[in-house]
Design a protein around this motif. Structure first.
Motif, PDB file in Angstrom:
ATOM      1  N   THR A 171      -6.555  18.486   0.509  1.00 17.34           N
ATOM      2  CA  THR A 171      -5.815  17.322   0.026  1.00 17.34           C
ATOM      3  C   THR A 171      -5.965  16.125   0.962  1.00 17.34           C
ATOM      4  N   TYR A 172      -7.009  16.161   1.782  1.00 19.66           N
ATOM      5  CA  TYR A 172      -7.251  15.052   2.706  1.00 19.66           C
ATOM      6  C   TYR A 172      -8.567  14.341   2.388  1.00 19.66           C
ATOM      7  N   CYS A 183     -20.943  10.379 -13.092  1.00 18.03           N
ATOM      8  CA  CYS A 183     -20.314  11.456 -12.332  1.00 18.03           C
ATOM      9  C   CYS A 183     -19.331  10.840 -11.344  1.00 18.03           C
ATOM     10  N   VAL A 184     -18.048  11.047 -11.578  1.00 15.34           N
ATOM     11  CA  VAL A 184     -17.052  10.603 -10.605  1.00 15.34           C
ATOM     12  C   VAL A 184     -16.918  11.713  -9.559  1.00 15.34           C
ATOM     13  N   VAL A 185     -17.258  11.396  -8.325  1.00 10.99           N
ATOM     14  CA  VAL A 185     -17.117  12.385  -7.254  1.00 10.99           C
ATOM     15  C   VAL A 185     -16.070  11.857  -6.268  1.00 10.99           C
ATOM     16  N   GLY A 186     -14.896  12.467  -6.288  1.00  9.22           N
ATOM     17  CA  GLY A 186     -13.823  12.088  -5.373  1.00  9.22           C
ATOM     18  C   GLY A 186     -13.970  12.912  -4.105  1.00  9.22           C
ATOM     19  N   GLN A 187     -14.341  12.247  -3.017  1.00  9.57           N
ATOM     20  CA  GLN A 187     -14.575  13.007  -1.788  1.00  9.57           C
ATOM     21  C   GLN A 187     -13.251  13.485  -1.181  1.00  9.57           C
ATOM     22  N   ARG A 188     -13.298  14.676  -0.643  1.00  7.66           N
ATOM     23  CA  ARG A 188     -12.191  15.183   0.165  1.00  7.66           C
ATOM     24  C   ARG A 188     -12.813  15.863   1.379  1.00  7.66           C
ATOM     25  N   THR A 189     -11.979  16.240   2.335  1.00 12.37           N
ATOM     26  CA  THR A 189     -12.539  16.734   3.587  1.00 12.37           C
ATOM     27  C   THR A 189     -13.270  18.059   3.398  1.00 12.37           C
ATOM     28  N   GLY A 190     -14.539  18.097   3.755  1.00  9.43           N
ATOM     29  CA  GLY A 190     -15.333  19.327   3.725  1.00  9.43           C
ATOM     30  C   GLY A 190     -15.587  19.758   5.147  1.00  9.43           C
ATOM     31  N   PRO A 191     -16.536  20.624   5.424  1.00 10.27           N
ATOM     32  CA  PRO A 191     -17.334  21.319   4.406  1.00 10.27           C
ATOM     33  C   PRO A 191     -16.528  22.411   3.708  1.00 10.27           C
ATOM     34  N   LEU A 248       0.882  -1.175   0.000  1.00 13.90           N
ATOM     35  CA  LEU A 248       0.000   0.000   0.000  1.00 13.90           C
ATOM     36  C   LEU A 248       0.909   1.210   0.000  1.00 13.90           C
ATOM     37  N   MET A 249       0.624   2.182  -0.858  1.00 12.93           N
ATOM     38  CA  MET A 249       1.356   3.439  -0.784  1.00 12.93           C
ATOM     39  C   MET A 249       0.344   4.551  -0.553  1.00 12.93           C
ATOM     40  N   TYR A 250       0.467   5.198   0.577  1.00 13.34           N
ATOM     41  CA  TYR A 250      -0.498   6.249   0.922  1.00 13.34           C
ATOM     42  C   TYR A 250       0.221   7.598   1.038  1.00 13.34           C
ATOM     43  N   PRO A 251      -0.059   8.525   0.133  1.00 19.87           N
ATOM     44  CA  PRO A 251       0.608   9.834   0.181  1.00 19.87           C
ATOM     45  C   PRO A 251      -0.185  10.851   0.998  1.00 19.87           C
ATOM     46  N   GLU A 252       0.512  11.687   1.704  1.00 17.27           N
ATOM     47  CA  GLU A 252      -0.121  12.805   2.400  1.00 17.27           C
ATOM     48  C   GLU A 252       0.655  14.060   2.066  1.00 17.27           C
ATOM     49  N   TYR A 253      -0.053  15.061   1.632  1.00 13.23           N
ATOM     50  CA  TYR A 253       0.651  16.290   1.258  1.00 13.23           C
ATOM     51  C   TYR A 253      -0.256  17.478   1.519  1.00 13.23           C
ATOM     52  N   PRO A 254       0.353  18.612   1.913  1.00 14.71           N
ATOM     53  CA  PRO A 254      -0.462  19.807   2.096  1.00 14.71           C
ATOM     54  C   PRO A 254      -0.738  20.442   0.735  1.00 14.71           C
TER      55      PRO A 254
END
Ligand SMILES: Cc1ncc(C[n+]2csc(CCOP(=O)(O)OP(=O)(O)O)c2C)c(N)n1
Ligand code: SF4
Ligand SMILES: [Mg+2]
Lengths: 233, 527
Positions: free
Chosen positions: B282-283, B268-276, B35-41
């Motif tokens: 980028t999270y 419709c591809v909806v890629g969720q990211r942190t809201g609201p 698994l490769m999980y990237p985290e970036y600001p």
């Protein structure tokens, strides 16, 4: 070719819509477009309320969004004759972003704007094309803003065909729509028309009809009294 | 062997993502699942980008919080992560070790990351060959770049005096895909013809990949235009899609309703990211389920699919187009930042088995009626050019003429609302036990990793949250204990389950933008 339907026309008696509809049918006839091959994407408003009145392929879309729908149709099937049509409230006020970008990309569609200077269907409020000082239901003291012109916006954004005509001059309007739908690239036709309910006395057909298009955009911008095919490249 | 976790950390622009990808693929060559999980600001240069690479001898690898090995490219980056170690943790800083020096001497400061990978391989006790082969594969078209990277890996390998020797894994031909990459494979398999995409994390790589494909790509002036243009293309005969995240989808909602009313197929591809709102751009998040199920005024049928791994990204990515065309409805493919941009591995089955299905007759129609009443409620589809085709966002009669008639309205609503009545499936069951864990979307791999070490649990993975699967309702009504695991604040799937089963469920929730970590999930479930 027969573009008539069996549906009741719901415009007010005397509405300029009737003149426009006749002109559009004339233009399609002259261009010899089969009803199945013409796609008119209607905006939302009085003038755009025409899906029932024209027997071609067509789409009743959303307020301000007829242009991007038309752009998608044309991209997917370039063999179709594609028109986005609606009032200035929809196409200029709500949807100006689409208007300027379709002009910028020179998308091969025709945009027909029926400009009656107000939101007619919602009972006559000021749109962004309403003349300064004009009293409407939303500007009882008179509209404080200078109007936005679809012709100007299209020109500065890169449209390759820009025309202004008068709805009751059916002959000229037919010819101009014909030229627009046979033009390769983005074409804009602004049809100036009174609304017999809200802007009856506002619209006057003053000014000059162009014998041929002008070459310099600055000669057109800011002038609402020029008629005919104003620019073509 | 326990899962082993490596973290690479460095400023944005130092190639952490690339290094993480190369490392995980080289480990795949050694027979390990990764698994490769990237985290970036949300910035392009500087700061702290880090990628987690976890490898295992078995499939299904969850992210972890505690790491076994850290390689940082910068003192600040080292400090940020030095306290995340497991027992036996080793931490290194690249500058100190001379990785930057190696890169400079080789003539390109950017290959410090590759030198670091050489070092990691030595520390782990693996032969350099798999890494070299991976680098050669990645740069096969650029001879000079290839050479300098291979050299960097070799020099990095020599830095460490480690004598350890490790065995390779047993996996063969392990493939390595990000969620977005697998999704694009599905999109291509389904012969999508038109994609309107305005850039937004986490769907940017879909735009990049499709731009290089045979799909006609439109980068619109805004998401409203994107949705409308895709509907236009679909109406004119192409399989069409949009891709966006919650913010963009908010702008598209009026168009979504038009798709429902005018019965224009659209994916419709909806890629969720942190809201609201802009949230944490980028999270990750799973908080848009309610939104996509309910978006739009009025009532119209829609399908929501939520792939949970690369296999489902591929399969549902293709199936979304088949379903949209079959039922003439909008289909929403709900992914998230974690699934979209992380890289997962599999053994090859994942990208097989989907097919393109056609539901339209490409003939010339006489007296065509776009919204003809039919037995199953689905009217034959024709496109302009084949016939006069009237599509209408206003209520309409069979021919597509606007119509306010009461009886017509009732018949049209009945026809549209019942179109999906023969849909079945929508979920999958794993494991055995009295307690049922329920998840949807990207928690799938994480919960499957949990099941590897913990027995007595049943896992119900819901890949089609809407229409909510009848089969899942039947199961959930009749079990002792239900624990719903999801990445949002309130428990949106849990609410749905309670609504449909009339029973109470327990909730394990997380809303910090990160995926569930393995230990964290164990702590919450085994407490
Ligand atoms: C998103 C949205 N906002 C508002 C409306 C309400 N609406 C319907 S027609 C109209 C005004 C139309 O004005 P215009 O486009 O100039 O057409 P006209 O009626 O003047 O011909 C408005 C605001 C709507 N249908 N959709
Ligand atoms: S209100 Fe004005 S624009 Fe509308 S139909 Fe009547 S005359 Fe025409
Ligand atoms: Mg108007």
């Amino acid at each position: 070719m027969n573009y008539d339907t069996n549906q009741e026309i719901t415009w007010c008696p005397g509405c300029a819509g009737y003149g426009f509809l006749t002109a559009l049918k004339n233009a399609l006839t002259k261009a010899n477009v089969e009803p199945k091959d013409a796609v008119v994407v209607y905006d939302i408003g009085c003038s755009a309320n025409a899906i029932n009145f024209l027997n071609t392929s067509g789409v009743a879309s959303l307020h301000g969004r007829s242009i991007p729908f038309a752009v998608g149709v044309k991209m997917a099937n370039p063999n179709l004759t594609v028109i986005a049509q609606g009032g200035e409230g929809g196409i200029v006020t709500e949807g100006a972003n689409h208007l300027i970008h379709a002009a910028q990309r020179n998308d091969d569609i025709t945009v027909i704007i029926n400009n009656n200077f107000v939101f007619a269907l919602t009972t006559g409020q000021a749109s962004s094309a309403t003349p300064k000082g004009f009293k409407t239901r939303s500007t009882p003291e008179g509209n404080p803003h200078e109007p936005l012109s679809a012709v100007d916006l299209a020109l500065v954004s890169g449209a390759s065909f820009v025309a202004r005509t008068f709805a009751f001059d059916i002959e000229k309007t037919s010819e101009i729509i014909y030229q627009a739908i046979t033009h390769k690239g983005f074409s804009l036709v602004e049809i100036i028309q009174p609304c017999v309910v809200w802007t009856k006395d506002l619209v006057k057909q003053e000014g000059v009809w162009m014998k041929k298009p002008l070459e310099i955009k600055l000669d057109i911008i800011g002038k609402s009294n020029l008629w005919g095919v104003l620019f073509k490249s | 062997m326990k899962n082993f976790a490596i973290k690479l950390s460095g400023p944005a622009g130092a190639g952490m993502m690339q290094a993480g990808e190369t490392l995980s693929k080289a480990l795949n060559r050694l027979g390990f699942y990764t698994l490769m999980y990237p985290e970036y600001p949300s910035r392009i240069r500087g700061g702290d980008n880090h990628v987690l690479v976890v490898f295992s001898e078995e499939k299904h690898v969850a992210p972890v919080e505690k790491i076994d090995l850290l390689l940082a490219f910068g003192k600040e980056n080292y400090r940020n992560h030095k306290n995340e170690g497991n027992e036996g943790f080793q931490g290194y800083e690249g500058e100190e070790l001379g990785l930057m020096k190696i890169a400079k001497e080789l003539g390109n400061p950017l290959v410090a990351n590759t030198a670091g990978l050489g070092l990691i391989f030595k520390i782990l006790g693996f032969e350099l060959k798999a890494l070299e082969e991976q680098i050669e594969e990645e740069f096969k078209e650029k001879e000079a770049v290839k050479k300098i990277n291979v050299d960097a890996a070799g020099k990095g390998y020599e830095i460490s005096k480690s004598k350890s020797k490790s065995k390779s894994g047993n996996g063969k031909n392990i493939l390595n895909y990000s969620g977005n990459e697998a999704l694009v494979e599905g999109i291509l398999k389904a012969k999508c013809g038109f994609a309107a995409i305005y850039p937004m994390t986490p769907i940017n790589s879909i735009l990049t990949m499709l731009s290089k494909s045979r799909v006609q790509v439109f980068r619109p002036e805004d998401e409203i235009a994107g949705m409308m243009a895709a509907l236009g293309a679909s109406y004119a005969g192409k399989r069409a899609m949009i891709a966006t995240s919650g913010g963009g989808f908010s702008l598209m909602v009026e168009g979504l309703g038009m798709a429902g009313m005018a019965e224009i197929p659209i994916v419709c591809v909806v890629g969720q990211r942190t809201g609201p709102s802009t949230g944490m751009a980028t999270y990750s998040s799973q908080a848009d389920l309610n939104f996509v199920i309910n978006a739009g005024q009025g009532e119209f049928p829609r399908i929501v699919l939520a792939p949970g791994d690369i296999g489902e990204c591929f399969r549902l990515g293709a199936e979304a187009f088949n379903l949209a065309e079959c039922y003439q409805v909008p289909v929403i493919l709900l992914t998230d930042k974690y699934l979209a941009e992380s890289r997962f591995s599999g053994n090859g089955e994942e990208l097989k088995g989907s097919e393109y299905k056609n539901y339209n007759d490409y003939k010339i129609y006489k007296n065509y009626k776009r919204y003809q009443f039919t037995e199953d409620g689905i009217s034959p589809m024709a496109f302009p050019g084949q016939a006069i085709v009237r599509a209408n966002s206003y209520e309409h009669d069979e021919e597509g003429f606007s119509c306010d008639d009461k009886t017509n309205r009732e018949k049209m609503m009945d026809r549209r609302m019942n179109k999906l009545s023969d849909l079945n499936g929508g979920f999958e069951i794993f494991g055995k036990g009295k307690t049922v864990l329920v998840g949807w979307g990207s928690t799938k791999e994480i919960i499957l990793d949990f099941l590897k070490d913990n027995f007595g649990f049943n896992f119900l993975h819901i890949w089609r949250p809407w229409p909510f699967p009848q089969g899942a309702i039947d199961i959930l009504r009749n079990v002792e204990r239900v624990i719903v695991i999801e990445g949002n604040y309130s428990g949106q799937l849990a609410d749905l389950i309670e609504r449909f089963t009339f029973r109470k469920v327990e909730r394990v929730l997380k809303d910090d933008g990160r995926p569930f970590y393995k230990q964290e999930l164990e702590d919450k479930l085994l407490k």
